[in-house]
Design a protein around this motif. Structure first.
Motif, PDB file in Angstrom:
ATOM      1  N   ALA A  57       0.840  -1.201   0.000  1.00  0.00           N
ATOM      2  CA  ALA A  57       0.000   0.000   0.000  1.00  0.00           C
ATOM      3  C   ALA A  57       0.874   1.251   0.000  1.00  0.00           C
ATOM      4  O   ALA A  57       0.561   2.235  -0.679  1.00  0.00           O
ATOM      5  N   ALA A  58       1.990   1.211   0.726  1.00  0.00           N
ATOM      6  CA  ALA A  58       2.906   2.356   0.741  1.00  0.00           C
ATOM      7  C   ALA A  58       3.545   2.544  -0.638  1.00  0.00           C
ATOM      8  O   ALA A  58       3.772   3.672  -1.072  1.00  0.00           O
ATOM      9  N   VAL A  59       3.825   1.420  -1.328  1.00  0.00           N
ATOM     10  CA  VAL A  59       4.337   1.508  -2.707  1.00  0.00           C
ATOM     11  C   VAL A  59       3.310   2.215  -3.580  1.00  0.00           C
ATOM     12  O   VAL A  59       3.632   3.095  -4.378  1.00  0.00           O
ATOM     13  N   ILE A  60       2.013   1.852  -3.407  1.00  0.00           N
ATOM     14  CA  ILE A  60       0.944   2.455  -4.210  1.00  0.00           C
ATOM     15  C   ILE A  60       0.905   3.963  -4.004  1.00  0.00           C
ATOM     16  O   ILE A  60       0.911   4.732  -4.969  1.00  0.00           O
TER      17      ILE A  60
ATOM     18  N   THR B 169       0.057   0.855 -13.037  1.00  0.00           N
ATOM     19  CA  THR B 169       0.503  -0.021 -11.957  1.00  0.00           C
ATOM     20  C   THR B 169      -0.117   0.311 -10.599  1.00  0.00           C
ATOM     21  O   THR B 169      -0.723  -0.568  -9.992  1.00  0.00           O
ATOM     22  N   PRO B 170       0.008   1.570 -10.104  1.00  0.00           N
ATOM     23  CA  PRO B 170      -0.576   1.824  -8.783  1.00  0.00           C
ATOM     24  C   PRO B 170      -2.086   1.615  -8.744  1.00  0.00           C
ATOM     25  O   PRO B 170      -2.609   1.095  -7.750  1.00  0.00           O
ATOM     26  N   VAL B 171      -2.786   1.993  -9.831  1.00  0.00           N
ATOM     27  CA  VAL B 171      -4.244   1.849  -9.813  1.00  0.00           C
ATOM     28  C   VAL B 171      -4.637   0.367  -9.823  1.00  0.00           C
ATOM     29  O   VAL B 171      -5.563  -0.057  -9.139  1.00  0.00           O
ATOM     30  N   TYR B 172      -3.873  -0.420 -10.572  1.00  0.00           N
ATOM     31  CA  TYR B 172      -4.148  -1.857 -10.572  1.00  0.00           C
ATOM     32  C   TYR B 172      -3.893  -2.480  -9.197  1.00  0.00           C
ATOM     33  O   TYR B 172      -4.713  -3.250  -8.692  1.00  0.00           O
ATOM     34  N   PHE B 173      -2.771  -2.141  -8.579  1.00  0.00           N
ATOM     35  CA  PHE B 173      -2.474  -2.682  -7.241  1.00  0.00           C
ATOM     36  C   PHE B 173      -3.558  -2.297  -6.254  1.00  0.00           C
ATOM     37  O   PHE B 173      -4.027  -3.117  -5.461  1.00  0.00           O
ATOM     38  N   GLY B 197       2.651   5.712   4.116  1.00  0.00           N
ATOM     39  CA  GLY B 197       3.672   5.753   3.067  1.00  0.00           C
ATOM     40  C   GLY B 197       4.178   7.172   2.782  1.00  0.00           C
ATOM     41  O   GLY B 197       5.370   7.445   2.932  1.00  0.00           O
ATOM     42  N   PRO B 198       3.265   8.087   2.415  1.00  0.00           N
ATOM     43  CA  PRO B 198       3.712   9.457   2.125  1.00  0.00           C
ATOM     44  C   PRO B 198       4.336  10.143   3.342  1.00  0.00           C
ATOM     45  O   PRO B 198       5.305  10.880   3.209  1.00  0.00           O
ATOM     46  N   LEU B 199       3.768   9.863   4.529  1.00  0.00           N
ATOM     47  CA  LEU B 199       4.297  10.477   5.761  1.00  0.00           C
ATOM     48  C   LEU B 199       5.767  10.097   5.959  1.00  0.00           C
ATOM     49  O   LEU B 199       6.637  10.946   6.140  1.00  0.00           O
ATOM     50  N   PHE B 200       6.059   8.789   5.878  1.00  0.00           N
ATOM     51  CA  PHE B 200       7.443   8.350   6.082  1.00  0.00           C
ATOM     52  C   PHE B 200       8.318   8.745   4.904  1.00  0.00           C
ATOM     53  O   PHE B 200       9.530   8.897   5.048  1.00  0.00           O
TER      54      PHE B 200
END
Lengths: 116, 236
Positions: A57-60, B169-173, B197-200
């Motif tokens: 999810a973090a990769v996304i 890729t991100p939308v599929y995941f 994710g964005p925070l770190f």
């Protein structure tokens, strides 16, 4: 010891083997050693699965918010809007992945053409 | 053999198409970065993880040293360990040899992991390793073909098309991971990972994925056990 530092045909391959293959498959083999001892449905399995899912999810969110290459030239608001629209369409269509991906891509393309 | 072929056939599907589109983007990027075709192919075969390959090329073009590049690639690949750890118990039987698992683990990357998590439970257990190898090896070979074709035939790919390909890729995941999440804890982990994710990434760019995974996973694991989250029902 840079990629072009040694002038021999085999050096780039050795560089890719050490910096690429070893650095990646090391983690896969470590995963096999731990996974071999885990049973599906155990507490430890559940925990590792939660970690693996959060990682993906973090990769996304990284790919959407902080992309590299050509995607970085689109606006961050456009990417977020396109992803949210795609996810909403995916939910409305009874969780059909094709619908989500299609709507997201259409929204991104429309945004790019309109110059967002 | 039948299950090997069935595994191969799994590649007639949207995720395989999306990964191939992403590899068109990768090959375009590698070629623009001045990487030779043989090196790009060797990378795809030996590394088989798109983010790691992009980090590797970034190290090469920046003129980074071997140890520095190795560390950067290793950091981008830590995520493979928990992915392999959770897929192995689903694939193995009591008799599966470690050698077999080590071999097949090379083919585990995000797309193969998402697809296998989704499909492998429908395969009888004794055929799962064969099914996975048939599927994942073919997926890998198809993308080696994509890299070759782009190097040999594609003219410069327009930036807009490359951008759209990278967005698949991100939308599929996002959608497929949500669609296959059977347990409540998986959805909680997804939400936590998406937010952390964005925070770190801002706080510690080098370790962002690892920290987001560990913290997000722990939060999801604890929350899924708390009575507050129980009554909502699993699998909703």
């Amino acid at each position: 010891m840079t990629f072009s530092g040694i002038d021999a045909w085999w050096w780039p391959y050795l560089f890719i083997l050490i910096a690429g293959w070893f650095a990646t498959d090391f983690w896969r083999y470590a995963g096999v050693l731990v996974g071999r001892r885990l049973n599906e449905g155990s507490q430890a399995f559940e925990f590792v699965r939660a970690v693996a899912t959060a990682l993906v999810a973090a990769v996304i969110s990284r790919l959407i918010l902080f992309p590299t290459g050509a995607l970085a030239e689109t606006g961050v608001v456009l990417r977020i809007v396109a992803a949210v629209l795609g996810f909403a369409a995916f939910k409305l269509a009874g969780q059909r992945v094709v619908v989500g991906v299609g709507v997201s891509l259409a929204a991104l393309a429309a945004g790019m053409v309109l110059g967002f | 053999m039948l299950w090997f072929l069935r595994g191969m056939r799994t590649n007639f599907s949207l995720p395989t198409f999306i990964l191939m589109a992403a590899f068109v983007g990768f090959a375009g990027f590698a070629r623009e970065s001045g990487i030779e075709m043989a090196h790009a192919v060797f990378m795809t075969v030996m590394v088989w993880a798109l983010p790691a390959q992009i980090v590797l090329i970034a190290g090469i073009t920046a003129g980074a040293t071997l140890p520095a590049t190795m560390i950067a690639v290793a950091l981008s690949s830590v995520r493979l360990m928990p992915m392999v750890t959770t897929l192995v118990p689903e694939l193995k039987t009591g008799k599966t040899r470690t050698r077999t698992l080590v071999f097949l683990s090379h083919f585990i990357a995000v797309t193969a992991w998402v697809m296998a998590t989704e499909r492998v439970h429908r395969v009888p257990r004794q055929f799962r390793t064969v099914f996975f190898i048939g599927f994942a090896m073919t997926l890998s070979l198809l993308n080696v073909g994509v890299v070759l074709l782009v190097y040999l035939f594609a003219a410069r790919i327009p930036a807009m098309v490359l951008g759209a390909l990278f967005f698949l890729t991100p939308v599929y995941f996002l959608t497929s991971l949500w669609a296959t999440a059977r347990a409540h804890v998986v959805k909680l982990a997804m939400v936590a990972g998406l937010a952390l994710g964005p925070l770190f990434h801002v706080l510690t760019p080098e370790l962002d994925l690892l920290l987001a995974g560990l913290c997000g996973g722990t939060i999801a694991f604890v929350l899924a056990r708390s009575p507050m989250f129980r009554p909502k029902g699993d699998g909703q």
